[in-house]
Design a protein around this motif. Structure first.
Motif, PDB file in Angstrom:
ATOM      1  N   SER A  30      65.724 -17.061 -40.399  1.00 23.15           N
ATOM      2  CA  SER A  30      65.278 -15.959 -41.264  1.00 23.15           C
ATOM      3  C   SER A  30      64.595 -16.476 -42.526  1.00 23.15           C
ATOM      4  O   SER A  30      64.502 -15.767 -43.515  1.00 23.15           O
ATOM      5  CB  SER A  30      66.487 -15.109 -41.651  1.00 23.15           C
ATOM      6  N   SER A  31      64.174 -17.729 -42.511  1.00 21.06           N
ATOM      7  CA  SER A  31      63.610 -18.443 -43.671  1.00 21.06           C
ATOM      8  C   SER A  31      64.693 -18.752 -44.706  1.00 21.06           C
ATOM      9  O   SER A  31      64.666 -19.788 -45.351  1.00 21.06           O
ATOM     10  CB  SER A  31      62.464 -17.684 -44.334  1.00 21.06           C
TER      11      SER A  31
ATOM     12  N   SER B   4      60.596 -11.213 -52.314  1.00 26.34           N
ATOM     13  CA  SER B   4      60.377  -9.789 -51.976  1.00 26.34           C
ATOM     14  C   SER B   4      58.906  -9.399 -52.056  1.00 26.34           C
ATOM     15  O   SER B   4      58.500  -8.359 -51.540  1.00 26.34           O
ATOM     16  CB  SER B   4      61.189  -8.900 -52.928  1.00 26.34           C
TER      17      SER B   4
ATOM     18  N   SER C  12      54.875 -11.837 -47.577  1.00 28.30           N
ATOM     19  CA  SER C  12      55.025 -11.415 -46.175  1.00 28.30           C
ATOM     20  C   SER C  12      55.964 -12.343 -45.414  1.00 28.30           C
ATOM     21  O   SER C  12      56.312 -13.431 -45.888  1.00 28.30           O
ATOM     22  CB  SER C  12      53.656 -11.436 -45.491  1.00 28.30           C
ATOM     23  N   GLY C  13      56.321 -11.916 -44.205  1.00 31.19           N
ATOM     24  CA  GLY C  13      57.199 -12.730 -43.351  1.00 31.19           C
ATOM     25  C   GLY C  13      56.601 -14.094 -43.057  1.00 31.19           C
ATOM     26  O   GLY C  13      57.291 -15.116 -43.095  1.00 31.19           O
TER      27      GLY C  13
ATOM     28  N   LYS D  77      56.849 -16.268 -46.070  1.00 26.79           N
ATOM     29  CA  LYS D  77      58.240 -16.740 -46.237  1.00 26.79           C
ATOM     30  C   LYS D  77      58.507 -17.964 -45.360  1.00 26.79           C
ATOM     31  O   LYS D  77      59.163 -18.916 -45.782  1.00 26.79           O
ATOM     32  CB  LYS D  77      59.237 -15.627 -45.892  1.00 26.79           C
ATOM     33  N   LYS D  78      57.989 -17.920 -44.121  1.00 31.45           N
ATOM     34  CA  LYS D  78      58.166 -19.079 -43.216  1.00 31.45           C
ATOM     35  C   LYS D  78      57.478 -20.305 -43.805  1.00 31.45           C
ATOM     36  O   LYS D  78      58.001 -21.418 -43.739  1.00 31.45           O
ATOM     37  CB  LYS D  78      57.571 -18.787 -41.839  1.00 31.45           C
TER      38      LYS D  78
ATOM     39  N   SER E 115      60.496 -16.162 -35.041  1.00 31.13           N
ATOM     40  CA  SER E 115      61.182 -14.874 -34.873  1.00 31.13           C
ATOM     41  C   SER E 115      60.700 -13.885 -35.930  1.00 31.13           C
ATOM     42  O   SER E 115      60.583 -14.223 -37.108  1.00 31.13           O
ATOM     43  CB  SER E 115      62.699 -15.041 -34.956  1.00 31.13           C
ATOM     44  N   GLY E 116      60.376 -12.682 -35.486  1.00 32.26           N
ATOM     45  CA  GLY E 116      59.978 -11.612 -36.392  1.00 32.26           C
ATOM     46  C   GLY E 116      58.532 -11.686 -36.872  1.00 32.26           C
ATOM     47  O   GLY E 116      58.141 -10.943 -37.765  1.00 32.26           O
ATOM     48  N   LEU E 117      57.733 -12.602 -36.295  1.00 33.30           N
ATOM     49  CA  LEU E 117      56.337 -12.721 -36.737  1.00 33.30           C
ATOM     50  C   LEU E 117      55.398 -12.129 -35.691  1.00 33.30           C
ATOM     51  O   LEU E 117      55.683 -12.159 -34.494  1.00 33.30           O
ATOM     52  CB  LEU E 117      55.973 -14.193 -36.942  1.00 33.30           C
TER      53      LEU E 117
ATOM     54  N   THR F 170      50.293 -14.836 -36.563  1.00 29.96           N
ATOM     55  CA  THR F 170      51.030 -15.586 -37.596  1.00 29.96           C
ATOM     56  C   THR F 170      51.924 -16.631 -36.935  1.00 29.96           C
ATOM     57  O   THR F 170      52.025 -17.766 -37.412  1.00 29.96           O
ATOM     58  CB  THR F 170      51.874 -14.624 -38.461  1.00 29.96           C
TER      59      THR F 170
END
Length: 261
Positions: free
Chosen positions: A86-87, A137, A140-141, A144-145, A167-169, A173
């Protein structure tokens, strides 16, 4: 180079890892592939020392890590960079403070100016120069990675571990993060281990691939020969994806046309 020798791990009656051995090469992207619940993340935790195997050992460039003296284990740990699923950025710290965090922990005597230089170098390397003061915050995702990767390489790591980096990208990306991890691996000659179930990552950056199934290693190879595997469980995993099935049909069709001509 990281070597694992006959790793077994159970939690109560549940056997999670069943005698896994293998070699992870330096300067290569080494993938631990498998469906959820096959033991990939537990194996990663055994390698970095977060979980102790019941049987078996891990060596980092020929030095035993498991069961070695605390000082030697700590010395190896200092060379490890981790990119979490989740970074795992600290919400209360800005980007610069997040990347500086392991430097403060591992090299507390480093002068502040030197630390900032290293942070800026790492942020630039992941394409995030001038993002120092942004809060997690506000980004972007994918960003964050990138911050997570910058933080992982900040202490000049020799070994890089990535747990489900995509995960989640979104697919584009995810591709860029894969490429960045591969570039960094080759540029800094790190031994990189990536836990994934993403076939796109396999096709793009799978220099060495270890396929786990129900706690056992069922196959080992590269992205070049994974499509030719005779292992039914691996075939089922690969071709669960319709796109991969279609790709194989196209490949087989082309081969057929070559033979017929």
């Amino acid at each position: 180079m990281i070597e694992i020798h006959n790793i077994h791990k159970s939690f109560g009656d549940l056997k999670v890892l069943d005698g896994i051995s293998g070699v992870f090469e330096t300067g290569k992207t080494n993938l631990l592939l498998g469906a959820s619940g096959t033991g990939k993340s537990v194996l990663l935790k055994c390698i970095v020392g977060l979980v102790k195997p019941d049987i078996g050992s891990v060596t980092f460039d020929g030095t035993y890590f498991t069961n070695n003296k605390l000082g030697i284990r700590q010395e190896i740990r200092r060379k490890i960079g981790m990119l979490f699923q989740s970074s795992a950025l600290f919400d209360s710290m800005n980007v610069e403070e997040n990347v500086a965090f392991p430097l403060k922990m591992l090299t507390p005597d480093m002068p502040k100016s030197e630390r900032l230089d290293r942070v800026n170098f790492c942020l630039k390397r992941v394409g995030l120069e001038n993002s120092n003061k942004k809060m997690p915050s506000e980004i972007s995702g994918g960003m964050k990675k990138r911050v997570g990767i910058a933080r992982a390489i900040a202490p000049e790591c020799t070994y890089l571990f990535c747990d489900e980096p995509n995960s989640g990208l979104d697919p584009l990306t995810a591709l860029k993060i894969d490429e960045l991890i591969k570039e960094i691996t080759e540029e800094f000659n790190t031994t990189t281990i990536i836990v994934t179930h993403d076939m796109n990552s396999v096709i793009e950056i799978g220099d060495n691939i270890m396929f786990l199934y129900k706690g056992k290693k069922l196959w080992e190879g590269t992205r070049d020969n994974i499509m030719e595997t005779e292992v039914p469980e691996l075939n089922e995993f690969i071709f669960a994806n319709r796109l991969m099935r279609d790709a194989k049909k196209v490949e087989e069709g082309e081969e057929g046309s070559h033979h017929s001509s």
